[in-house]
Design an enzyme around this catalytic site. Structure first.
Site, PDB file in Angstrom:
ATOM      1  N   HIS A   1     -87.022 -39.446  -3.513  1.00 61.48           N
ATOM      2  CA  HIS A   1     -87.201 -39.619  -4.955  1.00 61.48           C
ATOM      3  C   HIS A   1     -88.433 -40.460  -5.271  1.00 61.48           C
ATOM      4  O   HIS A   1     -88.381 -41.331  -6.134  1.00 61.48           O
ATOM      5  CB  HIS A   1     -85.931 -40.223  -5.562  1.00 61.48           C
ATOM      6  CG  HIS A   1     -84.722 -39.388  -5.287  1.00 61.48           C
ATOM      7  ND1 HIS A   1     -84.511 -38.161  -5.868  1.00 61.48           N
ATOM      8  CD2 HIS A   1     -83.684 -39.574  -4.436  1.00 61.48           C
ATOM      9  CE1 HIS A   1     -83.375 -37.642  -5.412  1.00 61.48           C
ATOM     10  NE2 HIS A   1     -82.873 -38.478  -4.528  1.00 61.48           N
TER      11      HIS A   1
ATOM     12  N   TRP B   1     -96.809 -79.251  -3.906  1.00 62.11           N
ATOM     13  CA  TRP B   1     -96.898 -77.804  -4.137  1.00 62.11           C
ATOM     14  C   TRP B   1     -97.368 -77.686  -5.576  1.00 62.11           C
ATOM     15  O   TRP B   1     -96.638 -78.004  -6.520  1.00 62.11           O
ATOM     16  CB  TRP B   1     -95.527 -77.157  -3.957  1.00 62.11           C
ATOM     17  CG  TRP B   1     -95.545 -75.657  -4.021  1.00 62.11           C
ATOM     18  CD1 TRP B   1     -95.722 -74.793  -2.973  1.00 62.11           C
ATOM     19  CD2 TRP B   1     -95.350 -74.834  -5.177  1.00 62.11           C
ATOM     20  NE1 TRP B   1     -95.665 -73.492  -3.416  1.00 62.11           N
ATOM     21  CE2 TRP B   1     -95.438 -73.486  -4.763  1.00 62.11           C
ATOM     22  CE3 TRP B   1     -95.121 -75.100  -6.524  1.00 62.11           C
ATOM     23  CZ2 TRP B   1     -95.308 -72.415  -5.633  1.00 62.11           C
ATOM     24  CZ3 TRP B   1     -94.988 -74.037  -7.403  1.00 62.11           C
ATOM     25  CH2 TRP B   1     -95.075 -72.709  -6.956  1.00 62.11           C
TER      26      TRP B   1
ATOM     27  N   GLU C   1     -84.139 -57.601   3.730  1.00 61.18           N
ATOM     28  CA  GLU C   1     -84.426 -58.919   4.293  1.00 61.18           C
ATOM     29  C   GLU C   1     -85.568 -58.831   5.312  1.00 61.18           C
ATOM     30  O   GLU C   1     -86.447 -59.693   5.341  1.00 61.18           O
ATOM     31  CB  GLU C   1     -83.148 -59.504   4.911  1.00 61.18           C
ATOM     32  CG  GLU C   1     -83.273 -60.873   5.546  1.00 61.18           C
ATOM     33  CD  GLU C   1     -83.840 -61.957   4.636  1.00 61.18           C
ATOM     34  OE1 GLU C   1     -83.918 -61.761   3.410  1.00 61.18           O
ATOM     35  OE2 GLU C   1     -84.239 -63.014   5.172  1.00 61.18           O
TER      36      GLU C   1
ATOM     37  N   LYS D   1     -89.207 -60.802   4.958  1.00 61.61           N
ATOM     38  CA  LYS D   1     -89.809 -61.663   5.996  1.00 61.61           C
ATOM     39  C   LYS D   1     -91.253 -61.249   6.251  1.00 61.61           C
ATOM     40  O   LYS D   1     -92.138 -62.094   6.374  1.00 61.61           O
ATOM     41  CB  LYS D   1     -89.038 -61.576   7.320  1.00 61.61           C
ATOM     42  CG  LYS D   1     -87.644 -62.142   7.379  1.00 61.61           C
ATOM     43  CD  LYS D   1     -87.565 -63.629   7.292  1.00 61.61           C
ATOM     44  CE  LYS D   1     -87.473 -64.052   5.900  1.00 61.61           C
ATOM     45  NZ  LYS D   1     -86.459 -64.560   5.203  1.00 61.61           N
TER      46      LYS D   1
ATOM     47  N   LYS E   1     -90.368 -73.894   0.204  1.00 57.99           N
ATOM     48  CA  LYS E   1     -89.011 -73.692   0.713  1.00 57.99           C
ATOM     49  C   LYS E   1     -87.980 -73.870  -0.382  1.00 57.99           C
ATOM     50  O   LYS E   1     -87.019 -73.133  -0.479  1.00 57.99           O
ATOM     51  CB  LYS E   1     -88.776 -74.699   1.834  1.00 57.99           C
ATOM     52  CG  LYS E   1     -87.396 -74.658   2.436  1.00 57.99           C
ATOM     53  CD  LYS E   1     -87.387 -73.743   3.611  1.00 57.99           C
ATOM     54  CE  LYS E   1     -86.020 -73.519   4.206  1.00 57.99           C
ATOM     55  NZ  LYS E   1     -85.898 -72.132   4.656  1.00 57.99           N
TER      56      LYS E   1
ATOM     57  N   ASN F   1     -91.865 -85.218  -8.435  1.00 57.81           N
ATOM     58  CA  ASN F   1     -91.508 -83.852  -8.069  1.00 57.81           C
ATOM     59  C   ASN F   1     -90.799 -83.225  -9.256  1.00 57.81           C
ATOM     60  O   ASN F   1     -89.803 -83.767  -9.729  1.00 57.81           O
ATOM     61  CB  ASN F   1     -90.574 -83.854  -6.853  1.00 57.81           C
ATOM     62  CG  ASN F   1     -89.963 -82.483  -6.605  1.00 57.81           C
ATOM     63  OD1 ASN F   1     -90.569 -81.458  -6.912  1.00 57.81           O
ATOM     64  ND2 ASN F   1     -88.758 -82.471  -6.063  1.00 57.81           N
ATOM     65  N   GLY F   2     -91.324 -82.105  -9.738  1.00 49.96           N
ATOM     66  CA  GLY F   2     -90.693 -81.426 -10.877  1.00 49.96           C
ATOM     67  C   GLY F   2     -91.759 -80.936 -11.823  1.00 49.96           C
ATOM     68  O   GLY F   2     -92.938 -80.866 -11.478  1.00 49.96           O
TER      69      GLY F   2
ATOM     70  N   ARG G   1     -91.738 -78.854   1.817  1.00 49.00           N
ATOM     71  CA  ARG G   1     -91.530 -78.720   0.368  1.00 49.00           C
ATOM     72  C   ARG G   1     -92.832 -78.425  -0.381  1.00 49.00           C
ATOM     73  O   ARG G   1     -92.798 -78.117  -1.576  1.00 49.00           O
ATOM     74  CB  ARG G   1     -90.924 -80.015  -0.191  1.00 49.00           C
ATOM     75  CG  ARG G   1     -89.624 -80.415   0.467  1.00 49.00           C
ATOM     76  CD  ARG G   1     -89.095 -81.692  -0.140  1.00 49.00           C
ATOM     77  NE  ARG G   1     -88.603 -81.442  -1.475  1.00 49.00           N
ATOM     78  CZ  ARG G   1     -87.370 -81.077  -1.767  1.00 49.00           C
ATOM     79  NH1 ARG G   1     -86.495 -80.925  -0.806  1.00 49.00           N
ATOM     80  NH2 ARG G   1     -87.007 -80.862  -3.006  1.00 49.00           N
TER      81      ARG G   1
ATOM     82  N   CYS H   1     -92.286 -80.221  -4.496  1.00 47.76           N
ATOM     83  CA  CYS H   1     -93.000 -81.331  -3.870  1.00 47.76           C
ATOM     84  C   CYS H   1     -91.968 -82.208  -3.160  1.00 47.76           C
ATOM     85  O   CYS H   1     -90.773 -82.123  -3.406  1.00 47.76           O
ATOM     86  CB  CYS H   1     -93.715 -82.172  -4.916  1.00 47.76           C
ATOM     87  SG  CYS H   1     -94.804 -81.200  -5.962  1.00 47.76           S
TER      88      CYS H   1
ATOM     89  N   GLU I   1     -93.415 -62.347   3.341  1.00 47.16           N
ATOM     90  CA  GLU I   1     -93.559 -63.801   3.224  1.00 47.16           C
ATOM     91  C   GLU I   1     -94.544 -64.391   4.219  1.00 47.16           C
ATOM     92  O   GLU I   1     -95.339 -65.248   3.863  1.00 47.16           O
ATOM     93  CB  GLU I   1     -92.198 -64.484   3.465  1.00 47.16           C
ATOM     94  CG  GLU I   1     -91.247 -64.454   2.299  1.00 47.16           C
ATOM     95  CD  GLU I   1     -89.912 -65.089   2.654  1.00 47.16           C
ATOM     96  OE1 GLU I   1     -89.311 -64.710   3.685  1.00 47.16           O
ATOM     97  OE2 GLU I   1     -89.458 -65.973   1.909  1.00 47.16           O
TER      98      GLU I   1
HETATM   99  C1  G6P Z   1     -87.645 -69.683  -1.774  1.00 45.75           C
HETATM  100  C2  G6P Z   1     -87.773 -69.589  -0.275  1.00 45.75           C
HETATM  101  C3  G6P Z   1     -86.902 -68.445   0.243  1.00 45.75           C
HETATM  102  C4  G6P Z   1     -85.474 -68.632  -0.216  1.00 45.75           C
HETATM  103  C5  G6P Z   1     -85.379 -68.781  -1.738  1.00 45.75           C
HETATM  104  C6  G6P Z   1     -83.996 -69.209  -2.185  1.00 45.75           C
HETATM  105  O1  G6P Z   1     -88.226 -68.578  -2.365  1.00 45.75           O
HETATM  106  O2  G6P Z   1     -89.105 -69.385   0.092  1.00 45.75           O
HETATM  107  O3  G6P Z   1     -86.937 -68.427   1.658  1.00 45.75           O
HETATM  108  O4  G6P Z   1     -84.695 -67.549   0.196  1.00 45.75           O
HETATM  109  O5  G6P Z   1     -86.282 -69.795  -2.183  1.00 45.75           O
HETATM  110  O6  G6P Z   1     -83.744 -70.490  -1.677  1.00 45.75           O
HETATM  111  P1  G6P Z   1     -82.310 -71.115  -1.568  1.00 45.75           P
HETATM  112  O7  G6P Z   1     -82.540 -72.501  -1.065  1.00 45.75           O
HETATM  113  O8  G6P Z   1     -81.725 -71.102  -2.951  1.00 45.75           O
HETATM  114  O9  G6P Z   1     -81.521 -70.265  -0.636  1.00 45.75           O
END
Ligand code: G6P
Length: 589
Positions: A486, A70, A463, A467, A584, A94-95, A27, A2, A470
């Site tokens: 396999h 969130w 990666e 993406k 994020k 937040n937490g 956030r 949050c 996500e």
């Molecule tokens: C979340 C985000 C990802 C990110 C991960 C690690 O899951 O959605 O995009 O890679 O956290 O975040 P950080 O800030 O530790 O790189």
């Protein structure tokens, strides 16, 4: 997860909180709310959905708090949105309060009733009950009972123009401008508002009162804290493109160039001892940063010839890792606030390891707990799915690998002479974007897809797949091409998309063979490579990547995949900046 903000200002309090919340929205974006305090008491507006839902007639007051959520406890709804009110108090949080169930049971026994399902409402109820006329003392005494993580900002009707905040394992900064005093979850959200910032540490309180901001301990004893100007890196840039993610992809060349300049200025001497004599080298991270950590492992093992133990942070912290005194732990995190990565670093530190942090946020918790921090210069990254921060993490980690070579007297990696070519190559990678658009149009209806590679290309494949998952909500998996037979091959049927990355010339044919094998079973194949041989490939779709030296190719090869995911997302009708269920900055476990 949050975002919270608190503000004391002579005027425009509502609109300032609203615009700060807009910058905090990455956030969490399932609900938002604001409470303002005036002579008439609290006025509150809180709604399910985004911050834009709060627009309307400004609420009156010179002191206020705001929140963007969130959801952890309780579904997104108007009632669960913050601020929460109890008696004379309003609170944003937040937490996660881990012992909230026990505290709530106690309050219920004493006859309290609750309007929300949140853990946060418990805090404000406790504060209201603890209040004996001393606002700060009430907040401080309640914080002593909380387990878990919290950054809170609290208002009290008896104390106009006063805010009490507390921080434990969730980020909190204070900011000042000529006519306003702020607290906020992060510094970039205060860009354009505050001129100077100071970050709170765990266990500290921030008290805004009598036109001043004071940092203090739980007894209210003043702590010295220097405010420093908001840096260029912390400033949010104006958005010129439709979405933050697109903006951030197009910012990669600038981000690489600034990061490289900063790395060249970085003095690694304080790491000398740890680098020279580390018994074991670890890398810990989550999500995208974990893929960067794996690329670090590949590079160090190849160049320095020492093993690197690479773990996702959440696994590392619970598996009694073999980390000990004199080991080097490289912790990678864009935000520097990811709870699991912070805990992994704390655990390693408590066992005597040396922590080297790679983070994009210089004032982050990770940067402050690490022994040494390499600050990336990606600039604020707002879109939930990481893009430019990944390219910069790779660059920083390759640089750190070279420092390890230096301190361990191993041959200095040849790629270090090629780093300046990266920004131009990243720009050249934009030349693939119209082809990526065509590929996304072709694949937008796919139910799933595989990304293949070998060696470092497996990281790029993973990666790319992350993406697509996500933001386009398509099942995708990054896989080692050699593992195909396999098991995975059984899933290949007519039209199933398989995208392969092949940047190592000596392995090109092998990856291509894997692609041939799926193609002969009906798969739709796409190949990404800078190698000449791509022109002869039979892949259904070919993407010629701009060339840099092979060791650096992962920094460039991922760019078309990032853009491909963005186009898939747009064509399927989703918002790339706010993917469902994700946040994020994952500041809770
Ligand atoms: C979340 C985000 C990802 C990110 C991960 C690690 O899951 O959605 O995009 O890679 O956290 O975040 P950080 O800030 O530790 O790189």
């Amino acid at each position: 997860m949050c975002g919270i903000v608190g503000l004391v200002a002579k005027d425009n309090c509502y609109s300032r909180i609203l615009s700060t919340l807009g910058r905090l929205e990455y956030r969490g974006y399932d609900s938002a709310g604001i409470a303002l305090l005036s002579e008439k008491g609290f006025s509150v507006r809180k709604k399910k959905g985004g911050v834009s839902n709060l627009a309307g007639e400004p609420l009156a007051g010179k002191t206020g708090i705001g929140h963007t959520r969130w959801a952890t406890h309780g579904a997104p709804s108007d009632a669960n949105a913050h601020p929460h009110i109890a008696g004379k108090f309003a609170l944003v949080h937040n937490g996660i309060v881990e012992n909230y169930a026990a505290l709530k049971a106690e309050l219920l026994r004493e006859g309290e009733t609750f309007l929300s399902e949140t853990d946060s409402e418990v805090i404000v109820k406790l504060i209201a009950r603890a209040y004996r006329g001393d606002f700060f003392a009430a907040v401080s005494s309640v914080c002593a009972r909380l387990e878990g993580a919290y950054a809170i900002a609290v208002l009290c009707e008896d104390c106009p123009e006063e805010i009490v905040c507390a921080k434990y394992r969730s980020p909190l900064v204070a900011g000042v401008s000529c006519d306003a005093l702020y607290v906020c979850s992060d510094a970039p959200a205060l860009s354009g508002e505050a001129d100077a910032i100071a970050a709170a540490r765990d266990g500290e309180f921030i008290h805004i009162r009598d036109g001043k901001i004071t940092f203090c301990d739980r007894e209210g004893n003043r702590l010295e804290r220097a405010f420093t100007p908001v840096t260029e890196q912390e400033r949010m840039r104006d958005r010129r493109r439709g979405t933050f993610m697109e903006e951030e992809i197009f910012d990669i060349p600038r981000a690489l160039s600034d990061t490289l300049a900063a790395l060249r200025r970085t003095d690694f001497a304080p790491c000398a001892r740890a680098m020279r004599s580390a018994g074991k080298v670890f890398a810990v991270a989550c999500g995208t940063a974990f893929h960067a950590a794996l690329a670090f492992k590949d590079t160090v093992e190849r160049e320095v010839k020492i093993p690197v133990l690479c773990h996702t942070s959440s696994e590392f912290r619970y598996r009694d890792p073999l980390v000990g005194k004199g080991d080097l732990v490289v912790a990678v995190s864009q935000s520097g606030e990811t709870a699991d990565t912070l805990e992994a670093a704390r655990l390693a530190r408590s066992r005597g390891a040396y922590i080297l942090a790679i983070t994009n946020v210089a004032r982050s918790s990770l940067a402050s707990l690490a022994d040494f921090s390499v600050a990336m210069r990606a600039g604020p990254e707002i879109a939930v799915a990481a893009t430019k921060s990944y390219n910069c993490q790779l660059l920083c980690l390759y640089y750190v690998a070279a420092e390890l070579c230096f301190f361990r007297h191993t041959r200095y990696p040849a790629y270090m002479a090629e780093l300046s070519a990266l920004p131009a190559a990243a720009t050249a990678a934009f030349g693939t974007f119209s082809a990526m658009d065509s590929l996304a149009q072709r694949l937008q209806g796919a139910q799933g897809m595989y990304f293949l590679g070998r060696d470092a290309d497996v990281r790029t494949a993973a990666e790319g797949a992350l993406k697509v998952k996500e933001i386009a909500y398509v099942f995708a998996e990054g896989y080692a091409a050699g593992e195909l037979k396999h098991g995975t091959l059984a899933l290949i049927e007519d039209g199933f998309p398989v995208l392969a990355v092949a940047t190592r010339a000596d392995l090109f044919r092998k990856t291509e063979n894997a692609l041939e094998e799926v193609r002969s079973r009906g798969a739709y194949t796409a190949l990404f490579s800078q190698c000449e041989a791509i022109s002869e490939s039979c892949a259904d779709f070919k993407c010629r990547l701009p060339a840099v030296c092979e060791a650096l190719m992962p920094i460039i090869a991922v760019i078309p995949l990032q853009y491909f995911a963005l186009r898939m997302c747009a064509l399927r009708g989703y918002d790339p900046d706010k993917p469902r269920n994700l946040a994020k900055s994952v500041t809770v476990e």
